[in-house]
Design an enzyme around this catalytic site. Structure first.
Site, mmCIF file in Angstrom:
data_model
loop_
_atom_site.group_PDB
_atom_site.id
_atom_site.type_symbol
_atom_site.label_atom_id
_atom_site.label_comp_id
_atom_site.label_asym_id
_atom_site.label_seq_id
_atom_site.Cartn_x
_atom_site.Cartn_y
_atom_site.Cartn_z
ATOM 1 N N LYS A 53 -3.773 11.712 7.298
ATOM 2 C CA LYS A 53 -2.858 10.903 7.234
ATOM 3 C C LYS A 53 -1.290 11.283 7.243
ATOM 4 O O LYS A 53 -0.503 11.019 8.111
ATOM 5 C CB LYS A 53 -2.925 9.971 6.079
ATOM 6 C CG LYS A 53 -4.561 9.209 6.131
ATOM 7 C CD LYS A 53 -4.821 8.596 4.795
ATOM 8 C CE LYS A 53 -6.276 7.771 5.001
ATOM 9 N NZ LYS A 53 -6.646 7.398 3.675
ATOM 10 N N GLN A 97 -5.642 7.363 -2.483
ATOM 11 C CA GLN A 97 -6.896 7.553 -1.936
ATOM 12 C C GLN A 97 -7.901 7.291 -2.894
ATOM 13 O O GLN A 97 -7.997 7.790 -4.257
ATOM 14 C CB GLN A 97 -6.592 8.978 -1.524
ATOM 15 C CG GLN A 97 -7.952 9.820 -0.802
ATOM 16 C CD GLN A 97 -8.022 8.818 0.527
ATOM 17 O OE1 GLN A 97 -7.053 8.589 1.220
ATOM 18 N NE2 GLN A 97 -9.405 8.666 1.089
ATOM 19 N N ASP A 120 -3.264 -0.492 2.831
ATOM 20 C CA ASP A 120 -4.872 -0.515 2.936
ATOM 21 C C ASP A 120 -5.429 -2.009 3.011
ATOM 22 O O ASP A 120 -6.554 -2.172 3.338
ATOM 23 C CB ASP A 120 -5.409 0.185 1.549
ATOM 24 C CG ASP A 120 -5.666 1.548 1.809
ATOM 25 O OD1 ASP A 120 -6.040 1.816 2.767
ATOM 26 O OD2 ASP A 120 -5.355 2.231 0.875
HETATM 27 N N1 GUN Z 1 -11.090 6.209 0.862
HETATM 28 C C1 GUN Z 1 -12.166 6.224 2.024
HETATM 29 N N2 GUN Z 1 -11.553 5.517 2.783
HETATM 30 C C2 GUN Z 1 -10.286 4.908 2.297
HETATM 31 C C3 GUN Z 1 -9.343 3.872 2.805
HETATM 32 O O1 GUN Z 1 -9.506 3.559 3.843
HETATM 33 N N3 GUN Z 1 -8.287 3.923 1.928
HETATM 34 C C4 GUN Z 1 -8.218 4.622 0.589
HETATM 35 N N4 GUN Z 1 -7.010 4.281 0.066
HETATM 36 N N5 GUN Z 1 -9.173 5.350 0.399
HETATM 37 C C5 GUN Z 1 -10.202 5.554 1.064
#
Ligand code: GUN
Length: 287
Positions: A53, A97, A120
């Protein structure tokens, strides 16, 4: 028949080029989009996702900061981090995350993120807005799937879309976005009897359950478009989706490869959400 392999790399490159351009214009106007990512603990897979990311932000000129906190971080400390980032004008998107260590209540953490910075789309306010069709940031993975369908010229309106999986991150919001695009939507899950009879009716089949290669040719209607959201590691070390690609490709008209399509698209939507949140925060756009 051998299905067309959807060219995720090309779609992602085109979109990131557009986003990079928008970031450049906004930055020239004094608004540099900024994303803060919080990673608690040392889950190896999460560390890779977070690195990807941050790298993607750098590629398009978005300011990114990654806050790596120890596994022992208390819920109170994490909530304080979020409060500071909510108040920070240089940060337009906040991503915590998941999964979080067991002693932290994920819902409390998600609730603490400002809905305006919730890139998100996990906050209940944004989930609610999605449900009733009000403007909001959109959930990254499902929004990426819609973009893939659009960019491959796949008609959605009036089609039967079947979603396999009912998670809060993929299945449920995916069904909602497909509904917004006027598909007839069915959700299948682990308690669905004779699932094959339902998936075989799908013009568009979206699979996100986290079970390696569970969808085979016999689940698929000839000519269907198949989108594989899963990513699983086999004992051999190979990464595969929830769809058995080679088998499914003998029946489908188009299919996404794993890895290299839905994953990078999800990150691209995160970038797009950060730009949108920055624009809205500066009064130059809306959510
Ligand atoms: N963990 C796995 N996929 C995601 C996601 O799309 N966002 C977040 N914040 N954590 C994750």
């Amino acid at each position: 028949m051998t299905a067309e392999r959807i060219n995720g790399k090309q779609i992602v490159a085109e979109l990131r080029e557009q986003i990079s351009h928008e970031v450049g214009s906004l930055t020239a106007e004094g608004i540099r989009p900024g994303l803060a990512v919080i990673l608690v603990g040392d889950d190896a897979a999460s560390a890779v996702y977070v690195r990807n990311k941050a790298k993607a932000c750098e590629q398009v000129g978005i300011h990114s900061e990654v806050h790596r906190l120890p596994a022992e971080t208390t819920q109170e400390e994490l909530l304080q981090w979020i409060e500071r980032l909510n108040r920070n004008d240089e940060i337009h998107g906040i991503l915590v995350q998941l999964p979080l260590p067991k002693h932290i209540d994920e819902d409390a953490v998600i609730d603490a993120i400002s809905p305006l910075k919730d890139v998100d789309c996990f906050h209940p306010v944004n989930v609610g807005n999605l449900m009733i069709g009000k403007p909001s940031l959109l959930p990254c993975t499902p929004a990426g799937v819609i973009e893939i369908l659009r960019r491959t010229g796949t008609e959605i309106a009036g089609k039967h879309a079947v979603v396999v999986g009912r998670s809060n991150i993929v299945g449920k919001p995916m069904a909602m976005l497909l509904l917004r695009e006027h598909a007839t939507v069915t959700i299948c899950h682990s308690r669905t009897p004779d699932m094959e009879a339902i998936t075989r009716q799908a013009d568009i089949l979206v699979v996100g359950v986290g079970r390696a290669q569970m969808i085979k040719a016999n689940h698929i209607k000839p000519g269907a478009v198949v989108i594989d959201v899963g990513i699983n590691r086999l004992e051999s070390g190979q990464l595969v989706g929830d769809v058995d690609y080679e088998d499914a490709a003998t029946v489908a008209s188009k299919i996404t490869p794993v890895p290299g399509c839905v994953g990078p698209m999800t990150i691209t939507m995160l970038l797009a959400n950060t730009v949108q949140a920055a624009r809205a925060a500066s009064g130059k756009g809306s959510l």
